[in-house]
Every structure is written in structure tokens, then in C-alpha cells.
Design an enzyme around this catalytic site. Structure first.
Site: not given
Length: 418
Positions: A204, A206, A213, A337
Site C-alpha cells: 500500500d 498511504d 495520506e 487491490k
């Protein structure tokens, strides 16, 4: 031999018949003392005079003190006895101010139990109390600790424990519960050749690869950072549908000038250890990618800067030099994802069992559970509870230790010429 009997195969020259029996007399030779060059060579030079075979060797050096163990067959040189060997080894050890202990027995080490795993423990610090708790939990599952060695002493203390005699999943479940109670990070993976095979690591972005973020960085330029941050936090805890929350937050960015993209890129802060993690993985032949619920306007830049193999994210729509407040194309959400992880693995030619996923939010859960090893990095409680393992220290490169890569190997990789 009668004609009806098949001929007997001669003993293998590599493994003489006299050495194949498990009940053969053996000697465990243990040497202790201050380490210095030549001890190992000296011991085996001494043993060579007795024509012994080496069955097993183990050597550890801790704070300048050596423990050297050699399991050898009983002496076979003409006219020599076990007593002669003992006297010679003790005399050699005394001459170097070392201690020697020799134990008689039969055969090799007892066979290891079925079910073999590697347990990696990360502590900051690693206390005696937590080590005792981990060891006791391994024992409670029926596991036996075969070997322990240190992977790293900074930025955390990391040790790896080889365990046999219990199933990996059972061990993982028991240790996850214990680790959460005592405040250490523990990862459990199956032992075997696959652990050192080529892998794909997907992260991932952030609050994982970077400290920020991204949508909040954009929101700061639009004057709505607090509003966006509150919605982001709810989405990452799994309290809001990610796609709906994304559209709602992006709508607040409508009208921003495209020049903000370059400003946001310059504001992005990599997580401590991120460069080391990626650089080491790449130098060791791994492939690395990112998937993000953020935006390609940032992830494409990160891919180029860090030399990533794969990158996928949402794309902010830009018309006439302005953000429209919309995204284009399919939204990269929780299911997306996991789908992208599978796609990256297929492109990389790596089976899913050899993939590692790292993330912190609820929208990472499907990806973490799809991967062979899912790592919750400084994650929300719901993610820590569902992932294979959790890392709760602020250094992303500690993930390397979960893969069995030592600090020394990291530093050696840094010494390679790209």
C-alpha cells in the site's frame, strides 16, 4: 548364494556401510572460550589424527566468546581409543586456555518433528520476559526450538527461531495472540526452499510506503483538510464504504489548479526504511510494486523515483488545467487491490504463495489475505487482527527480517554496484 537370489548391491562408496547405521557410537565434542582465529581449524586438525567422520557442526560466537560443537564418529585409526582422543582434545584445548567437554553417545541427532516453521520476533527492545513468553507458547503447541540466531540488532532487535513438531498455522495463531499481549511483533512462515525463492512484494502507499495520506495533502491546498481527514480515518477503520468515501472526498478537490500535483509530490514523505527496503529487495532479485487507493499522479512519480516494477492507483480527472473533483476508470478499492496483486504476480511469474503484501488499512485486507504473507504495518486494530503478522515499529525495512534477510545481508547489498 543360490541362483534364485538376486545379487546384492555393494555399499555405496560415498556412504560406506559402516557409516550408515544410526546406532554407531559417536562423540559430541564441545569447546568453549575466548574466540580467536584458528580455533575451528585447530580442533579438526586434532580430530583428524583419529580418522573420525564429521556428523554435525554448530558454532556460535557471542560477545567474543565461542561455543563450538562437533558431533563425530568414534575413532577408527589403528590402535587408538576414545580415551586417546579425549586426552588429545583436552590437551589441545588447555594449550589455548579453552574448555572442552566430550560426551559419548549413539548415532546422530534425534530426527526433527514434522511441521517446520521459521518464527521471527521483533522487539524494540526485546526483553527477557517477552522471549520467555514466546518460547513457552511454542512449547505449548507441541513445538520444539531447534535453533535461534539474531537477524538484526538495529533499528530493532530481530531473532529467528527454527521450530519443528507443530503446524505452521497452529503456531501462527498461538503466537499472534501472545505477541499482542506482550507487545512484540512475531511472524511465522513455513520452512523450506520456497522461502529463499524469488518473491514479489506489493505495498500500500498511504501510511505504509509514505507517511502521508495523499488525498489529505491535496485537501490542504483546497482548504478542506480536516473534513477529508475525518472521512479518511473512518474509511481506513472499515466504517465507511471505500468507493463512496473516495468519491465524496475527491469531489471536495474540484477546481484545484493542476500545478498542485507537483506541490503534493514534493510534500510526500517516505516512511523511514522505505528506500532501504526497496533497494535491498531489488538488489536481491525481488520484484516490488505498489497499489493505492490514492492517485496515479503521485504513484507514477514514486514508481520512477524508487525503481518499482509495478504501480497502480486511481486517477484524478483533469480538464483545462483543473481538477474536476472526479476520478476516471475503475476505482482501486479493497477488492481491486487483491485483484491487482494477482495480476502483478502473474506478470512477474511468481506464484501467489511467494507474494508478500504490506498495508495498514481496512481496504488492504483482501490483498493481505490473498498474499502468501500479509503484513499489517502500524495498522488499524481490525487489520492487525486479520493479517498473518503485524509490524508495529516505524521502520519499513524491518519487513526484511520477516523474510529471513539479516542486517548483515542488507549492508552487503548496499555494497553492491548497481
Amino acid at each position: 548364494m543360490s541362483a534364485s537370489q538376486p545379487p546384492q548391491s555393494p555399499p555405496s562408496p560415498e556412504f560406506p556401510e559402516s557409516r550408515q547405521g544410526i546406532d554407531e557410537p559417536t562423540l559430541l565434542v564441545k569447546i568453549f572460550g575466548k574466540d580467536r582465529p584458528g580455533i575451528t581449524a585447530g580442533l579438526f586438525d586434532t580430530l583428524a589424527a583419529y580418522s573420525v567422520d564429521v556428523v554435525d557442526i554448530e558454532q556460535v560466537v557471542t560477545r567474543g566468546r565461542i561455543v563450538l560443537c562437533a558431533l563425530v564418529t568414534a575413532p577408527t585409526a589403528g590402535g587408538t581409543t576414545e580415551g586417546d582422543l579425549r586426552a588429545t582434545v583436552h590437551s589441545w584445548a588447555d594449550s589455548l586456555k579453552l574448555q572442552a567437554e566430550i560426551i559419548s553417545g549413539m548415532g546422530d541427532n534425534r530426527p526433527r518433528g514434522s511441521g517446520r516453521s521459521h518464527v521471527t520476533v521483533l522487539g524494540h527492545p526485546l526483553t527477557a520476559e517477552s522471549t520467555a513468553a514466546i518460547a513457552a507458547t511454542i512449547t505449548s503447541t507441541g513445538g520444539n526450538i531447534d535453533r535461534i540466531f539474531r537477524l538484526a540488532k538495529y533499528p530493532v532487535t530481530a531473532v529467528e527461531i527454527a521450530v519443528s513438531g507443530t503446524g505452521t498455522e497452529e503456531l501462527r495463531t498461538a503466537l499472534a495472540t501472545e505477541a499482542a499481549q506482550i507487545g512484540v511483533d512475531v511472524a511465522v512462515v513455513s520452512a523450506g526452499l520456497s522461502r529463499r525463492a524469488q518473491r514479489l512484494v506489493v505495498m500500500d502507499v498511504d501510511s505504509t510506503l509514505i507517511q502521508d495520506e495523499v488525498i489529505e495533502l491535496f485537501a490542504a491546498h483546497a482548504g478542506c483538510e480536516d473534513e477529508v481527514a475525518a472521512v479518511t480515518e473512518q474509511a481506513m477503520r472499515g466504517e465507511l464504504d471505500f468507493e463512496q468515501s473516495l468519491h465524496a472526498r475527491v469531489a471536495l478537490l474540484a477546481g484545484l489548479d493542476v500545478s498542485v500535483v507537483d506541490k503534493v509530490r514534493s510534500e510526500v514523505r517516505l516512511t523511514p526504511g522505505a528506500r532501504t527496503l526497496i533497494r535491498t529487495l531489488k538488489r536481491l532479485g525481488y520484484q516490488v510494486g505498489v497499489v493505492s487507493g490514492g492517485f496515479t499522479q503521485v504513484t507514477d512519480d514514486l514508481k520512477e523515483r524508487l525503481g518499482l516494477d509495478f504501480a497502480s492507483a486511481n486517477t484524478l480527472e483533469i480538464v483545462d488545467g483543473k481538477l474536476t473533483g472526479r476520478v476516471v476508470g475503475d476505482v482501486v478499492d479493497r477488492a481491486g487491490k487483491a485483484r491487482l496483486l494477482r495480476s502483478f504476480a502473474e506478470q512477474a511469474g511468481v506464484p501467489l504463495a511467494q507474494t508478500v503484501a504490506i498495508g495498514d488499512g481496512a481496504n488492504d485486507l483482501d490483498m493481505l489475505n490473498t498474499a502468501g504473507l500479509g503484513v499489517a504495518f502500524n495498522a488499524k486494530p481490525v487489520v492487525r487482527e486479520a493479517a498473518h503478522t503485524a509490524v508495529n515499529v516505524p521502520f519499513l525495512d524491518t519487513v526484511l527480517y520477516l523474510l529471513g534477510i539479516t542486517r548483515e545481508e542488507v549492508e552487503a547489498a548496499d555494497g553492491l554496484i548497481d
